[in-house]
Write an enzyme that holds these catalytic residues in place. Structure first.
Site, PDB file in Angstrom:
ATOM      1  N   ASP A  93     -32.494 -26.546  54.539  1.00 53.47           N
ATOM      2  CA  ASP A  93     -32.134 -25.349  53.799  1.00 53.47           C
ATOM      3  C   ASP A  93     -33.372 -24.449  53.859  1.00 53.47           C
ATOM      4  O   ASP A  93     -34.397 -24.843  54.380  1.00 53.47           O
ATOM      5  CB  ASP A  93     -31.737 -25.697  52.358  1.00 53.47           C
ATOM      6  CG  ASP A  93     -32.919 -26.152  51.534  1.00 53.47           C
ATOM      7  OD1 ASP A  93     -32.712 -26.659  50.439  1.00 53.47           O
ATOM      8  OD2 ASP A  93     -34.064 -26.005  52.007  1.00 53.47           O
ATOM      9  N   SER A  94     -33.276 -23.248  53.291  1.00 53.64           N
ATOM     10  CA  SER A  94     -34.418 -22.320  53.466  1.00 53.64           C
ATOM     11  C   SER A  94     -35.337 -22.372  52.262  1.00 53.64           C
ATOM     12  O   SER A  94     -36.329 -21.672  52.195  1.00 53.64           O
ATOM     13  CB  SER A  94     -33.903 -20.893  53.612  1.00 53.64           C
ATOM     14  OG  SER A  94     -33.228 -20.569  52.402  1.00 53.64           O
ATOM     15  N   GLY A  95     -34.977 -23.192  51.276  1.00 60.67           N
ATOM     16  CA  GLY A  95     -35.839 -23.279  50.106  1.00 60.67           C
ATOM     17  C   GLY A  95     -35.432 -22.300  49.020  1.00 60.67           C
ATOM     18  O   GLY A  95     -35.816 -22.470  47.866  1.00 60.67           O
ATOM     19  N   GLY A  96     -34.623 -21.331  49.358  1.00 59.49           N
ATOM     20  CA  GLY A  96     -34.239 -20.316  48.375  1.00 59.49           C
ATOM     21  C   GLY A  96     -33.673 -20.937  47.118  1.00 59.49           C
ATOM     22  O   GLY A  96     -34.097 -20.655  46.011  1.00 59.49           O
ATOM     23  N   PHE A  97     -32.764 -21.832  47.286  1.00 54.95           N
ATOM     24  CA  PHE A  97     -32.064 -22.414  46.130  1.00 54.95           C
ATOM     25  C   PHE A  97     -33.028 -23.232  45.275  1.00 54.95           C
ATOM     26  O   PHE A  97     -33.041 -23.136  44.051  1.00 54.95           O
ATOM     27  CB  PHE A  97     -30.935 -23.309  46.621  1.00 54.95           C
ATOM     28  CG  PHE A  97     -30.042 -23.823  45.522  1.00 54.95           C
ATOM     29  CD1 PHE A  97     -30.135 -25.150  45.103  1.00 54.95           C
ATOM     30  CD2 PHE A  97     -29.129 -22.991  44.911  1.00 54.95           C
ATOM     31  CE1 PHE A  97     -29.318 -25.627  44.095  1.00 54.95           C
ATOM     32  CE2 PHE A  97     -28.288 -23.462  43.906  1.00 54.95           C
ATOM     33  CZ  PHE A  97     -28.389 -24.780  43.497  1.00 54.95           C
ATOM     34  N   ASP A 147     -32.088 -16.549  51.123  1.00 55.81           N
ATOM     35  CA  ASP A 147     -31.086 -15.764  50.394  1.00 55.81           C
ATOM     36  C   ASP A 147     -31.338 -15.912  48.903  1.00 55.81           C
ATOM     37  O   ASP A 147     -32.094 -16.781  48.477  1.00 55.81           O
ATOM     38  CB  ASP A 147     -29.680 -16.283  50.717  1.00 55.81           C
ATOM     39  CG  ASP A 147     -29.471 -17.687  50.205  1.00 55.81           C
ATOM     40  OD1 ASP A 147     -30.456 -18.474  50.210  1.00 55.81           O
ATOM     41  OD2 ASP A 147     -28.350 -18.033  49.807  1.00 55.81           O
ATOM     42  N   GLN A 191     -23.021 -14.315  50.269  1.00 57.29           N
ATOM     43  CA  GLN A 191     -23.160 -14.275  48.817  1.00 57.29           C
ATOM     44  C   GLN A 191     -22.101 -13.322  48.261  1.00 57.29           C
ATOM     45  O   GLN A 191     -21.025 -13.183  48.849  1.00 57.29           O
ATOM     46  CB  GLN A 191     -24.589 -13.852  48.423  1.00 57.29           C
ATOM     47  CG  GLN A 191     -25.665 -14.890  48.768  1.00 57.29           C
ATOM     48  CD  GLN A 191     -25.548 -16.189  47.981  1.00 57.29           C
ATOM     49  OE1 GLN A 191     -24.816 -16.268  46.979  1.00 57.29           O
ATOM     50  NE2 GLN A 191     -26.232 -17.225  48.440  1.00 57.29           N
ATOM     51  N   GLY A 218     -23.749 -19.521  46.741  1.00 60.29           N
ATOM     52  CA  GLY A 218     -23.394 -19.013  45.420  1.00 60.29           C
ATOM     53  C   GLY A 218     -22.207 -19.703  44.784  1.00 60.29           C
ATOM     54  O   GLY A 218     -21.610 -19.193  43.843  1.00 60.29           O
ATOM     55  N   ASP A 268     -22.565 -30.416  52.041  1.00 61.33           N
ATOM     56  CA  ASP A 268     -23.699 -31.255  51.621  1.00 61.33           C
ATOM     57  C   ASP A 268     -23.649 -31.370  50.104  1.00 61.33           C
ATOM     58  O   ASP A 268     -23.234 -30.408  49.425  1.00 61.33           O
ATOM     59  CB  ASP A 268     -25.036 -30.622  52.050  1.00 61.33           C
ATOM     60  CG  ASP A 268     -25.542 -29.642  51.000  1.00 61.33           C
ATOM     61  OD1 ASP A 268     -25.127 -28.469  51.068  1.00 61.33           O
ATOM     62  OD2 ASP A 268     -26.299 -30.065  50.102  1.00 61.33           O
ATOM     63  N   CYS A 306     -14.428 -52.110  52.123  1.00 60.55           N
ATOM     64  CA  CYS A 306     -15.622 -51.383  52.591  1.00 60.55           C
ATOM     65  C   CYS A 306     -16.477 -52.279  53.481  1.00 60.55           C
ATOM     66  O   CYS A 306     -16.779 -53.410  53.120  1.00 60.55           O
ATOM     67  CB  CYS A 306     -16.445 -50.927  51.391  1.00 60.55           C
ATOM     68  SG  CYS A 306     -17.964 -50.065  51.853  1.00 60.55           S
ATOM     69  N   CYS A 308     -19.611 -51.950  54.167  1.00 64.59           N
ATOM     70  CA  CYS A 308     -21.056 -51.831  53.948  1.00 64.59           C
ATOM     71  C   CYS A 308     -21.656 -53.173  53.527  1.00 64.59           C
ATOM     72  O   CYS A 308     -20.969 -54.067  53.014  1.00 64.59           O
ATOM     73  CB  CYS A 308     -21.359 -50.752  52.925  1.00 64.59           C
ATOM     74  SG  CYS A 308     -21.438 -51.305  51.205  1.00 64.59           S
ATOM     75  N   CYS A 311     -20.956 -54.395  49.898  1.00 66.48           N
ATOM     76  CA  CYS A 311     -19.612 -54.930  49.632  1.00 66.48           C
ATOM     77  C   CYS A 311     -19.347 -56.218  50.393  1.00 66.48           C
ATOM     78  O   CYS A 311     -18.558 -57.054  49.952  1.00 66.48           O
ATOM     79  CB  CYS A 311     -18.558 -53.884  49.999  1.00 66.48           C
ATOM     80  SG  CYS A 311     -18.619 -52.454  48.932  1.00 66.48           S
ATOM     81  N   HIS A 337     -23.696 -48.005  49.772  1.00 62.57           N
ATOM     82  CA  HIS A 337     -22.242 -48.034  49.590  1.00 62.57           C
ATOM     83  C   HIS A 337     -21.664 -46.617  49.472  1.00 62.57           C
ATOM     84  O   HIS A 337     -20.699 -46.252  50.146  1.00 62.57           O
ATOM     85  CB  HIS A 337     -21.837 -48.843  48.350  1.00 62.57           C
ATOM     86  CG  HIS A 337     -20.384 -48.630  48.051  1.00 62.57           C
ATOM     87  ND1 HIS A 337     -19.380 -49.232  48.794  1.00 62.57           N
ATOM     88  CD2 HIS A 337     -19.770 -47.793  47.175  1.00 62.57           C
ATOM     89  CE1 HIS A 337     -18.209 -48.786  48.381  1.00 62.57           C
ATOM     90  NE2 HIS A 337     -18.421 -47.913  47.400  1.00 62.57           N
TER      91      HIS A 337
END
Ligand code: 62D
Ligand code: ZN
Length: 374
Positions: A93-97, A147, A191, A218, A268, A306, A308, A311, A337
């Site tokens: 990500d760009s770090g903005g958030f 952003d 946005q 947003g 994500d 599952c 994994c 499990c 899991h």
């Protein structure tokens, strides 16, 4: 091997679609859920674990890696793939958030956003040019523009002003990273808050600049599910159908299904990894809160279907014991899991879309995940 950025659409079902995005570190089958690896690690897992659960692409946070250990250091040591031992695709990500949600004392200006590090209080500036340079140093396969994620509840005047700045920043990011630079892709972020006309304006402006993919920002910022779905349904079709569409920060199983139904390709969310650490486990029979006393003597696996390691090897009683005892192995097994569950759910969703039975698959999953409070 296709050129990075090539996005080939496969069979669709309604607005849901399958696709394949080529990156410099491999192809990504969409729709896809990206595990979050904030500080260069998906907490408690090794890259081999990620390969085992068929993770295709992971997310790294620019804000965190810039502050610690530093993007210059990571570049000097061969880039983020080599540094963390993950040879698959990485989106940063760009770090903005993070700046808006983690750091203190931030100021927004034409130049960029200045903020204080949450680690040592030092002051920093994230300009469009700076966040591009950081992501180039990290060597991520997909970079995001700088952003402003407009806070939930912002009025129209604020949203409009923020949108204009976000678009100017997006243009500067594109100028700092012309197409195809070293195979690193650049996505724009739509946005416009909860104003449909501003969302349309944002999408049109980003299209005119031209990006390798388009994200809906947003959202998942505290709004109700219906508010998110309303914008989702209205804004997604505005994003070019022949480029990847990424819904940031989403989400719970129910929201992934709604996103796919609207035509989203990439997601994500920290939910599977964060919930693993607080004992909330996702199964195809619904959510399990492993700390509950009812599992104290339960000798059956968490989810017998599952594949994994957790499990296949341990009982709920043991998983509950590890959690209650705050043992480190609890985080690892629970995370293994949950990410396996999300990975299998997305694979089943892709197959359902290919088979033209996505609506039935969605209904089946929603019966088990009625209204996640997340
Ligand atoms: C790339 C950084 N920019 C950026 N990240 C975001 C991350 C989010 N994560 C959530 N919910 C968990 N909403 C988000 C919105 C944005 C957004 O509007 N912008
Ligand atoms: Zn499992």
């Amino acid at each position: 091997m296709n050129v990075p950025g090539t996005f080939t659409l496969g069979p669709g079902d309604g607005n849901a679609r399958t696709g394949c995005l080529t990156t410099a570190h491999g192809d990504v089958e969409t729709p896809i859920f990206m595990p979050v690896g904030t500080q260069g690690t998906v907490k408690s897992l090794c890259p081999t674990d990620l390969h085992d659960l068929k993770a295709q692409i992971i997310l790294g946070n620019t804000y965190h890696l810039y502050l610690r250990p530093g993007d210059e250091l990571v570049a000097k040591l061969g880039g983020l793939h080599r540094f963390m031992g993950w040879d698959g695709p990485i989106l940063t990500d760009s770090g903005g958030f993070q700046v808006f949600s983690l750091s203190g004392l931030r100021q927004i200006a034409e130049e960029g956003v200045t903020f204080s590090s949450h680690i040592d209080g030092s002051r920093h500036l994230f300009s469009p040019e700076k966040v591009i340079a950081i992501q180039q140093n990290l060597g991520s396969d997909i970079m995001m523009v700088l952003d402003e994620c407009v806070p939930y509840g912002a009025d129209r005047a604020y949203t409009e002003k923020s949108l204009a700045l976000t678009t100017r920043w997006a243009r500067r990011c594109r100028q700092a990273h012309p197409g195809g630079h070293r195979g690193q892709l650049l996505f724009g972020i739509v946005q416009g808050g909860f104003f449909k006309d501003l969302r349309a304006e944002s999408a049109a402006q980003l299209l005119e600049i031209g990006f390798d993919g388009y994200a809906l920002g947003g959202l998942s910022v505290g709004e109700s599910r219906e508010e998110m779905y309303d914008i989702l349904g209205d804004a997604t079709p505005l994003l070019p159908a022949d480029r990847p569409r990424y819904l940031m920060g989403v989400g719970a199983p129910r929201d992934l299904l709604a996103g796919m139904a609207a035509g989203i390709d990439m997601f994500d969310c920290v939910l599977p990894t964060r919930n693993a650490r607080n004992g909330t486990l996702f199964t195809f029979q619904g959510k399990v809160n492993i700390k509950r006393a009812e599992y104290r003597e339960d000798d059956t696996p968490l989810d017998p279907t599952c594949p994994c390691y957790a499990c296949q090897t341990f009982s709920k009683a043991y998983l509950r014991h590890l959690y209650v005892a705050r043992e480190l192995l609890s985080y690892r097994l629970n995370t293994l899991h949950n990410l396996t569950f999300f990975s299998i759910m997305m694979e089943r969703a892709r197959q359902a879309i290919r088979d033209g039975r996505f609506a039935a698959f969605r209904a089946e999953m929603e019966a088990v995940y009625p209204t996640d409070e997340e």
